[in-house]
Design a protein around this motif. Structure first.
Motif, PDB file in Angstrom:
ATOM      1  N   THR A   1       0.850  -1.190   0.000  1.00  0.00           N
ATOM      2  CA  THR A   1       0.000   0.000   0.000  1.00  0.00           C
ATOM      3  C   THR A   1       0.887   1.243   0.000  1.00  0.00           C
TER       4      THR A   1
ATOM      5  N   MET B   1       0.745   5.807  -0.486  1.00  0.00           N
ATOM      6  CA  MET B   1      -0.032   7.025  -0.688  1.00  0.00           C
ATOM      7  C   MET B   1       0.143   7.526  -2.111  1.00  0.00           C
TER       8      MET B   1
ATOM      9  N   VAL C   1      -3.656   4.874  -1.793  1.00  0.00           N
ATOM     10  CA  VAL C   1      -4.581   5.549  -0.879  1.00  0.00           C
ATOM     11  C   VAL C   1      -4.279   7.041  -0.899  1.00  0.00           C
TER      12      VAL C   1
ATOM     13  N   THR D   1      -3.569  11.034   0.175  1.00  0.00           N
ATOM     14  CA  THR D   1      -2.652  11.677   1.126  1.00  0.00           C
ATOM     15  C   THR D   1      -3.455  12.529   2.110  1.00  0.00           C
TER      16      THR D   1
ATOM     17  N   GLY E   1      -6.172   8.089   4.174  1.00  0.00           N
ATOM     18  CA  GLY E   1      -5.048   7.320   3.663  1.00  0.00           C
ATOM     19  C   GLY E   1      -4.151   6.815   4.781  1.00  0.00           C
TER      20      GLY E   1
END
Length: 311
Positions: free
Chosen positions: A147, A149, A174, A176, A180
């Motif tokens: 994962t 950002m 994800v 920012t 996230g």
């Protein structure tokens, strides 16, 4: 309305041209891309005044013991590598996965990730702007639940293209923002790997000043918060370019200060991790980024400020 539509059409046209170039270059070999980078690099150094200026100023701060000629030579090599990174985006995002994997010549330090996960811990990979970080993302997301950002590009029409390129091997991107961060925490608690850019200046209030090559640089404080809540292990990861041949993935032990609960101490450790990565080959770091911008902004508020002015 007509002006808005014209601007929108212009951005779409630009995005189409850029994505078309990436698609075209994705079919080129890494040796050919490096040859083109070697030809274009001197032109970038000559005509891209902003990049040349920032690169040389940063190198003057980081390597004050170098002669002016040595710094200019390093700046030229650095901008050649930065040019290569831009040309290699199509390779990392659009080339056949088997071709990208074949360009990864070796992986050093994978045991650091495997060991942490075997202990039920997540892994935080500090990935500085060194070598080709998109190739690092490709490898990580193809070998681990991963994962990271993601902030959409300024040219919004490129967003789905870049997102697809980064997610195609299974990475989860994800935003920012606090949502996230919550996703990063959940991934670490599942003993997965996450990626953090350690050398981007955060917004005011999200960082502290910590030394980077002996000069204060505004550094994010997200890391100690993630470590404190998950007991994750930290490594530095880079994809070192082997010019004309491919890449070597290196995972380096993190400076122990990254585990400190003190924000400044942890940020100092983060910057030390970036320094260790740069030591592999200083020319492969993206020196054209204004790493010391916020310290200058802060110091210029002082009435007697006469010190460091790198930009």
């Amino acid at each position: 309305m007509t002006q808005h539509r014209s601007e929108s059409d212009g951005r779409f046209s630009k995005a189409s041209a850029i994505s078309g170039l990436w698609r075209h270059l994705s079919g080129w070999s890494l040796s050919r891309l490096w040859r083109v980078s070697s030809a274009l690099g001197p032109q970038v150094y000559r005509f891209s005044k902003r990049e040349r200026f920032i690169t040389e100023r940063n190198l003057g701060v980081v390597y004050p013991h170098f002669s002016a000629a040595e710094r200019k030579t390093l700046a030229r090599h650095s901008l050649r590598h930065s040019t290569a990174t831009m040309l290699e985006l199509g390779h990392a995002w659009m080339a056949e996965p088997d071709n990208v994997e074949a360009g990864i010549l070796a992986v050093y330090g994978r045991d650091k990730l495997d060991s942490a996960r075997a202990q039920g811990r997540g892994v935080i990979v500090l990935a500085p702007h060194f070598g080709n970080w998109e190739v690092l993302n490709f490898w990580l997301s193809g070998h681990f639940p991963f994962t990271a950002m993601y902030e959409p590009p300024k040219i919004t029409a490129l967003d789905p293209i870049i997102r697809h390129g980064r997610e195609r091997m299974g990475a989860s991107l994800v935003p920012t923002n606090p949502r996230g961060v919550a996703a990063l925490l959940k991934a670490l608690k599942r003993s997965e790997a996450i990626g953090i850019l350690p050398d981007q200046e955060p917004d005011w209030g999200s960082g502290v000043f910590a030394p980077f090559f002996g000069r204060d640089a505004y550094t994010a404080t997200l890391l100690p918060k993630l470590v404190a809540r998950t007991q994750a292990r930290v490594v530095t990861g880079v994809a070192l370019r082997v010019p004309g041949k491919g890449f070597e993935i290196h995972f380096l032990d993190a400076d122990e200060r990254v585990y400190s609960a003190d924000d400044v101490e942890s940020a100092t450790g983060v910057n030390a991790c970036v320094e260790s990565a740069i030591a592999l080959d200083p020319a492969q770091y993206q020196w054209e980024y204004k790493r010391y911008r916020k310290v200058v902004q802060e110091q210029q508020q002082l009435p007697n400020f006469r010190d460091f002015r790198p930009y």
